[in-house]
Design an enzyme around this catalytic site. Structure first.
Site, PDB file in Angstrom:
ATOM      1  N   ILE A 128       0.857  -1.187   0.000  1.00 35.63           N
ATOM      2  CA  ILE A 128       0.000   0.000   0.000  1.00 35.63           C
ATOM      3  C   ILE A 128       0.893   1.237   0.000  1.00 35.63           C
ATOM      4  CG2 ILE A 128      -1.770   1.253   1.283  1.00 35.63           C
ATOM      5  CD1 ILE A 128      -2.747  -1.393   2.387  1.00 35.63           C
ATOM      6  N   ASP A 129       0.841   1.996  -1.089  1.00 35.75           N
ATOM      7  CA  ASP A 129       1.635   3.224  -1.205  1.00 35.75           C
ATOM      8  C   ASP A 129       0.780   4.391  -0.734  1.00 35.75           C
ATOM      9  OD1 ASP A 129       3.636   1.674  -2.276  1.00 35.75           O
ATOM     10  OD2 ASP A 129       3.106   2.110  -4.356  1.00 35.75           O
ATOM     11  N   VAL A 130       1.277   5.092   0.288  1.00 38.35           N
ATOM     12  CA  VAL A 130       0.481   6.113   0.958  1.00 38.35           C
ATOM     13  C   VAL A 130       1.008   7.509   0.645  1.00 38.35           C
ATOM     14  CG1 VAL A 130      -0.341   6.951   3.196  1.00 38.35           C
ATOM     15  CG2 VAL A 130       0.091   4.502   2.846  1.00 38.35           C
ATOM     16  N   GLN A 170       3.862   1.666   2.661  1.00 34.03           N
ATOM     17  CA  GLN A 170       4.941   2.512   2.161  1.00 34.03           C
ATOM     18  C   GLN A 170       4.536   3.981   2.082  1.00 34.03           C
ATOM     19  OE1 GLN A 170       8.343   2.410  -1.076  1.00 34.03           O
ATOM     20  NE2 GLN A 170       6.450   1.706  -1.969  1.00 34.03           N
TER      21      GLN A 170
END
Lengths: 257, 222
Positions: A128-130, A170
């Protein structure tokens, strides 16, 4: 159990290892085979190899290349980039990869659950890119190009329900910044999940990793910490001893309590 | 040249589509131990040593073995002929009688059942158990060989949600701590299994696989 420290190796379209800053500017790190051999010698807990150009370019994983690279990995190995189906995972598994990192495909519960049914949840990692923080935090895919109106926590809970066995959380904003991890997001997501959370993004030294673990992560991953040394970011493949990690954990605990 | 090609490889890894065959073959190759993948009755019966890998769900693995008609030849090789076997990860769980994860019967070579790992609600421990744990060899077994660095514990990489409970304490070859003491390796004569991944555990895994591949079939006598 000791918590894991995971070097992240970013593979570009030319099969070179690079390190990004905020998913943009790239610094050349080295030849993947050399770096993997060095990490073997250092007996790292695990490595993650992410092909950062596969997804955005619509490519499937580079199976031939990964076969060669996996044959050098005597440590746990997860791979991400361009995985779209169970068939992709079957091919990767056959050549020695046992954990599959799903980014774009991680947003599709059907893909997550089908991979989980075939390989077991322990083989499924949703990355999961935040971007952003607090309530306004949201997820991005495609190396940050595509925005999604879903909060990281909601995405993580969906992925867990679909059968993910692990979440890589992330921070895009902190990628390559080496100023510390996003402890608030790590804390918020990891305490709400039953499955392990691997924190990634922002660490530049062992103390940052220790902070991430204290914030609740089950493992911490980093590119910069294990690729650079000193303020001038000289490229050097390093990995801390267990003693160094233990000491950093003690200092981090003292600082937070 | 022909004679050479008829020499049996030292280790045959059962390839039934459910398992990290590549990683195991890579590791044996690195150790200089000749290993091949076998996927049919002929290969299994001709093997001098078998590795039974496995990842994923218990029933899916058992059903695949059944569908491919391999259960009979596995029983023939291991039970009737005494071919040494090492189950790895889910492959170890398949040695048991049954698993809480599924309905199908296991191979039943070890008097054991497989249950989901339970951790206290208050604990920070997660399921699946993913990571490195210190492993304590137990009883009479030939998987873990004493080393010069006796103060350094055996250390292996785990990635699993279920664990095995043995009826006979003497079948337990090693344990680890995860909220409580759990079994992570079994050995009954020439039948052995490890819950962790030796093919992913650096020199600890290399040492174990080499010790197993070079041991004389059954238990090393003390």
């Amino acid at each position: 159990m000791r918590k894991r420290l995971i070097p992240v190796l970013l593979l570009d379209r030319a099969r070179r290892l690079v390190k990004t800053e905020r998913f943009g500017a790239r610094t050349y790190i080295g030849d993947p085979f050399n770096v993997v051999r060095l990490f073997n010698e250092k007996e790292v807990d695990e490595i993650a190899i992410l092909d950062i150009d596969a997804g955005p370019e619509g490519r499937r994983p580079d199976f031939g290349f990964m076969k060669e690279l996996a044959s050098e990995c005597f440590m746990p190995l997860s791979y991400g980039g361009g995985i779209r189906s169970v068939a992709d995972c079957e091919e990767l598994n056959r050549l020695g990869v046992e954990k599959f990192v799903l980014g774009q495909a991680g947003l599709e519960p059907k893909v997550v659950s089908s991979v989980s049914e075939v390989f077991g949840s322990q083989a499924v990692v949703v990355c999961i890119d935040v971007v952003g923080g607090g309530d306004s935090a949201h997820c991005v895919t495609g190396s940050g190009r595509q925005r999604h109106r879903i909060h990281p926590l909601a995405h993580a809970l969906d992925a867990q329900a679909a059968g993910a066995g692990e979440i890589i959380l992330q921070s895009v904003d902190r990628d390559g910044m080496r100023s510390g991890m996003d402890l608030e997001v790590i804390h918020g997501v990891s305490r709400a999940l039953e499955i392990p959370v691997v924190a990634l993004g922002g660490a530049g030294e062992v103390s940052h990793l220790a902070d991430g673990l204290w914030a609740g992560a089950s493992a911490v991953a980093s590119g910069s910490t294990f690729s650079f040394i000193g303020r001038l970011r000289a490229v050097l493949v390093t990995y801390p001893s267990r003693r160094e990690v233990d000491d950093a954990m003690v200092r981090s605990e003292a600082a937070t309590s | 040249m022909q004679a050479l090609s008829e020499v049996q490889p030292e280790v045959s890894v059962v390839d039934y589509g459910v398992g990290n065959i590549g990683a195991l073959l890579n590791m044996f190759d690195h150790l200089g131990i000749e290993a091949v993948a076998v996927s049919d009755e002929r290969g299994i019966l001709a093997a001098s040593r078998l590795v039974l890998p496995g990842i994923g769900a218990f029933d899916r693995a058992m059903r695949t073995l059944m569908d491919r008609g391999l259960i009979g030849s596995l029983n023939e090789a291991v039970i009737a002929r005494g071919t040494p076997v090492l189950g790895v990860c889910l492959g170890m769980q398949l040695l048991a009688r049954r698993s809480a994860e599924g309905q199908l019967a296991g191979l039943g070579w070890i008097a054991a059942d497989v249950l989901r790992i339970e951790v206290p609600p208050s604990s920070a421990l997660k399921v699946p158990h993913i990571g490195w744990s210190d492993v304590r060899p137990a009883g009479v077994q030939s998987l873990f060989i004493p080393t010069d660095t006796a103060d350094e514990p055996e250390r292996f990489y785990f990635d699993h949600s279920y664990h095995m409970i043995c009826e006979e304490a003497s079948d337990i070859a090693a344990t680890f701590e995860y909220g409580r003491t759990l079994c992570c390796a079994v050995q009954r004569g020439h039948i052995a299994g490890v819950q962790f991944h030796p093919e992913k555990s650096h020199r600890f895994g290399m040492r174990l696989l080499e010790a197993w591949a070079r041991s004389q079939g059954g238990v090393t006598q003390p």
